[in-house]
Design a protein around this motif. Sequence first.
Motif, PDB file in Angstrom:
ATOM      1  N   ALA A   1      46.394  40.057  25.635  1.00 28.37           N
ATOM      2  CA  ALA A   1      46.703  38.630  25.754  1.00 28.37           C
ATOM      3  C   ALA A   1      47.561  38.397  26.986  1.00 28.37           C
ATOM      4  CB  ALA A   1      47.423  38.135  24.504  1.00 28.37           C
ATOM      5  N   GLY A   2      47.597  37.133  27.428  1.00 24.08           N
ATOM      6  CA  GLY A   2      48.462  36.750  28.532  1.00 24.08           C
ATOM      7  C   GLY A   2      47.713  36.130  29.692  1.00 24.08           C
ATOM      8  N   ALA A   3      48.443  35.353  30.488  1.00 30.33           N
ATOM      9  CA  ALA A   3      47.863  34.655  31.642  1.00 30.33           C
ATOM     10  C   ALA A   3      47.928  35.473  32.916  1.00 30.33           C
ATOM     11  CB  ALA A   3      48.599  33.327  31.859  1.00 30.33           C
ATOM     12  N   SER A   4      48.321  36.751  32.812  1.00 35.21           N
ATOM     13  CA  SER A   4      48.515  37.552  34.019  1.00 35.21           C
ATOM     14  C   SER A   4      47.212  37.787  34.775  1.00 35.21           C
ATOM     15  CB  SER A   4      49.180  38.883  33.678  1.00 35.21           C
ATOM     16  OG  SER A   4      48.528  39.514  32.597  1.00 35.21           O
ATOM     17  N   GLY A   5      46.075  37.820  34.085  1.00 28.85           N
ATOM     18  CA  GLY A   5      44.801  37.953  34.790  1.00 28.85           C
ATOM     19  C   GLY A   5      44.572  36.769  35.713  1.00 28.85           C
ATOM     20  N   ALA A   6      44.871  35.561  35.235  1.00 25.78           N
ATOM     21  CA  ALA A   6      44.738  34.364  36.063  1.00 25.78           C
ATOM     22  C   ALA A   6      45.755  34.370  37.195  1.00 25.78           C
ATOM     23  CB  ALA A   6      44.905  33.107  35.212  1.00 25.78           C
ATOM     24  N   VAL A   7      46.986  34.830  36.911  1.00 24.55           N
ATOM     25  CA  VAL A   7      48.023  34.887  37.954  1.00 24.55           C
ATOM     26  C   VAL A   7      47.614  35.859  39.053  1.00 24.55           C
ATOM     27  CG1 VAL A   7      50.404  35.559  38.420  1.00 24.55           C
ATOM     28  CG2 VAL A   7      49.873  34.191  36.398  1.00 24.55           C
ATOM     29  N   PHE A   8      47.072  37.008  38.669  1.00 19.71           N
ATOM     30  CA  PHE A   8      46.580  37.954  39.686  1.00 19.71           C
ATOM     31  C   PHE A   8      45.429  37.328  40.473  1.00 19.71           C
ATOM     32  CE2 PHE A   8      49.217  41.238  38.108  1.00 19.71           C
ATOM     33  CZ  PHE A   8      49.169  42.290  39.033  1.00 19.71           C
ATOM     34  N   GLY A   9      44.604  36.548  39.801  1.00 16.63           N
ATOM     35  CA  GLY A   9      43.525  35.860  40.508  1.00 16.63           C
ATOM     36  C   GLY A   9      44.052  34.893  41.548  1.00 16.63           C
ATOM     37  N   LEU A  10      45.152  34.195  41.214  1.00 17.96           N
ATOM     38  CA  LEU A  10      45.773  33.280  42.168  1.00 17.96           C
ATOM     39  C   LEU A  10      46.421  34.046  43.326  1.00 17.96           C
ATOM     40  CD1 LEU A  10      47.388  30.635  39.772  1.00 17.96           C
ATOM     41  CD2 LEU A  10      45.220  30.488  41.021  1.00 17.96           C
ATOM     42  N   LEU A  11      46.950  35.237  43.039  1.00 17.68           N
ATOM     43  CA  LEU A  11      47.472  36.076  44.120  1.00 17.68           C
ATOM     44  C   LEU A  11      46.348  36.463  45.079  1.00 17.68           C
ATOM     45  CD1 LEU A  11      49.989  38.487  42.345  1.00 17.68           C
ATOM     46  CD2 LEU A  11      50.505  36.934  44.235  1.00 17.68           C
ATOM     47  N   GLY A  12      45.212  36.867  44.519  1.00 20.83           N
ATOM     48  CA  GLY A  12      44.061  37.170  45.358  1.00 20.83           C
ATOM     49  C   GLY A  12      43.601  35.963  46.145  1.00 20.83           C
ATOM     50  N   ALA A  13      43.644  34.778  45.502  1.00 18.61           N
ATOM     51  CA  ALA A  13      43.268  33.541  46.186  1.00 18.61           C
ATOM     52  C   ALA A  13      44.206  33.259  47.348  1.00 18.61           C
ATOM     53  CB  ALA A  13      43.281  32.374  45.200  1.00 18.61           C
ATOM     54  N   GLN A  14      45.491  33.472  47.126  1.00 23.87           N
ATOM     55  CA  GLN A  14      46.476  33.215  48.176  1.00 23.87           C
ATOM     56  C   GLN A  14      46.260  34.142  49.371  1.00 23.87           C
ATOM     57  OE1 GLN A  14      50.745  33.820  47.240  1.00 23.87           O
ATOM     58  NE2 GLN A  14      50.975  31.645  47.703  1.00 23.87           N
ATOM     59  N   ALA A  15      45.951  35.408  49.110  1.00 19.40           N
ATOM     60  CA  ALA A  15      45.689  36.349  50.199  1.00 19.40           C
ATOM     61  C   ALA A  15      44.460  35.929  51.010  1.00 19.40           C
ATOM     62  CB  ALA A  15      45.503  37.756  49.634  1.00 19.40           C
ATOM     63  N   VAL A  16      43.410  35.500  50.322  1.00 27.24           N
ATOM     64  CA  VAL A  16      42.188  35.065  51.011  1.00 27.24           C
ATOM     65  C   VAL A  16      42.448  33.809  51.834  1.00 27.24           C
ATOM     66  CG1 VAL A  16      39.846  34.182  50.652  1.00 27.24           C
ATOM     67  CG2 VAL A  16      40.654  36.150  49.341  1.00 27.24           C
ATOM     68  N   ILE A  17      43.214  32.876  51.293  1.00 27.03           N
ATOM     69  CA  ILE A  17      43.541  31.645  52.016  1.00 27.03           C
ATOM     70  C   ILE A  17      44.303  31.962  53.294  1.00 27.03           C
ATOM     71  CG2 ILE A  17      44.946  29.545  51.933  1.00 27.03           C
ATOM     72  CD1 ILE A  17      44.190  29.365  48.939  1.00 27.03           C
ATOM     73  N   LEU A  18      45.251  32.892  53.218  1.00 20.86           N
ATOM     74  CA  LEU A  18      46.008  33.280  54.420  1.00 20.86           C
ATOM     75  C   LEU A  18      45.085  33.893  55.469  1.00 20.86           C
ATOM     76  CD1 LEU A  18      49.245  34.747  52.791  1.00 20.86           C
ATOM     77  CD2 LEU A  18      49.039  32.636  54.110  1.00 20.86           C
ATOM     78  N   LEU A  19      44.129  34.697  55.040  1.00 20.18           N
ATOM     79  CA  LEU A  19      43.159  35.256  55.986  1.00 20.18           C
ATOM     80  C   LEU A  19      42.334  34.146  56.636  1.00 20.18           C
ATOM     81  CD1 LEU A  19      41.848  38.383  54.024  1.00 20.18           C
ATOM     82  CD2 LEU A  19      43.198  38.392  56.131  1.00 20.18           C
ATOM     83  N   ARG A  20      41.933  33.166  55.833  1.00 22.21           N
ATOM     84  CA  ARG A  20      41.144  32.052  56.369  1.00 22.21           C
ATOM     85  C   ARG A  20      41.959  31.243  57.372  1.00 22.21           C
ATOM     86  NH1 ARG A  20      38.961  28.799  58.665  1.00 22.21           N
ATOM     87  NH2 ARG A  20      37.259  27.404  58.089  1.00 22.21           N
TER      88      ARG A  20
ATOM     89  N   MET B   1      43.367  43.716  37.325  1.00 23.30           N
ATOM     90  CA  MET B   1      42.439  44.020  38.416  1.00 23.30           C
ATOM     91  C   MET B   1      41.194  43.125  38.354  1.00 23.30           C
ATOM     92  SD  MET B   1      43.901  46.266  40.268  1.00 23.30           S
ATOM     93  CE  MET B   1      45.288  45.203  39.891  1.00 23.30           C
ATOM     94  N   GLY B   2      40.698  42.900  37.147  1.00 22.82           N
ATOM     95  CA  GLY B   2      39.537  42.026  37.012  1.00 22.82           C
ATOM     96  C   GLY B   2      39.833  40.612  37.457  1.00 22.82           C
ATOM     97  N   GLY B   3      41.022  40.105  37.071  1.00 24.81           N
ATOM     98  CA  GLY B   3      41.418  38.768  37.510  1.00 24.81           C
ATOM     99  C   GLY B   3      41.599  38.694  39.007  1.00 24.81           C
ATOM    100  N   LEU B   4      42.202  39.737  39.588  1.00 27.02           N
ATOM    101  CA  LEU B   4      42.427  39.776  41.040  1.00 27.02           C
ATOM    102  C   LEU B   4      41.112  39.718  41.803  1.00 27.02           C
ATOM    103  CD1 LEU B   4      44.355  40.271  43.479  1.00 27.02           C
ATOM    104  CD2 LEU B   4      43.990  42.726  43.081  1.00 27.02           C
ATOM    105  N   VAL B   5      40.158  40.543  41.403  1.00 23.92           N
ATOM    106  CA  VAL B   5      38.867  40.587  42.106  1.00 23.92           C
ATOM    107  C   VAL B   5      38.116  39.268  41.941  1.00 23.92           C
ATOM    108  CG1 VAL B   5      36.610  41.714  42.152  1.00 23.92           C
ATOM    109  CG2 VAL B   5      38.683  43.096  41.954  1.00 23.92           C
TER     110      VAL B   5
END
Length: 305
Positions: free
Chosen positions: A192-211, A242-246
Amino acid sequence: MTNPGWGGEQPNPPQSVCVRHPDRPTGLACSRCGRPACPQCLQPAAVGQHCVDCVREGNKNVRTAQTVAGAPVARSAKTPLTFALIAVNVVIFGITAAQSGSITSNFNSPLAREWSLNSVLVANGDLFRLIGSGFVHIGPIHLLVNMFALYLIGRDVELILGRSRYLAVYFLSLLGGSASVMVLENPLAATAGASGAVFGLLGAQAVILLRLKRSPAPVLIIIALNIFISVSIPSISLWGHMGGLVAGAAVTAGLVFLPNRRSGPEQSRGSAGVSLAWLSVIAVAVVCLGIIAVRVLDLRAQMGL
């Protein structure tokens, strides 16, 4: 000789009235369409002044400023979805705490048992656990850590992506984390927990910075640190993170790198009027659901269902 017009009173010419307010006489007119208008209905323009109708018509051809994701640039720093998601998580935690009669042992509540991710129960048809588990937390520290991270990261991502794209990233990150847990973790364990979504947002933030052609190093360091913590503490779901991040990084990459802006009704569109960016979002969702479906069939075969 006489002229009856000389020396007599001249009749006043009829005075124009505002086209939007017939009860208001005016000597002003729109410099674009020439129609009479009162001061309230006129706005300063580069040349002369335009009536509100001409201003509205002209604005139709002006493109709205957009972010790299194609979302309208926000006029304020308000991020209602991030705060709404935090509120939902807090309310659900309060319900589980009330049901269990304890803040620290809230995972024993009926709601937590019904929503937590268990691969065997998902295979048995309880599919809501794939998303519902992302709103259940085990104890107040678990909740505070995830909500604080969501507050810090979610606001920036929401401003760049816009509301619909932000929700797509958030919920597909949850789904990607659940898919990873089902395939790579103990099917009998509860997660349980929202950490998968939080990791997904971390991945999103990294991609946005690259863009944006900025260094994603600070975000990558945070991701690496959290991965180390996930490996070091057995109770933390590494594969859920890891699944949320990817998933989050993949969805965001499609949204910010693939064609998304449309300059005309038939331009920059994918099939059936859907942009390539949104087609990539659908593709990520299909992949996640496909992985889950294969795992469900495998578990059902093992259980003889």
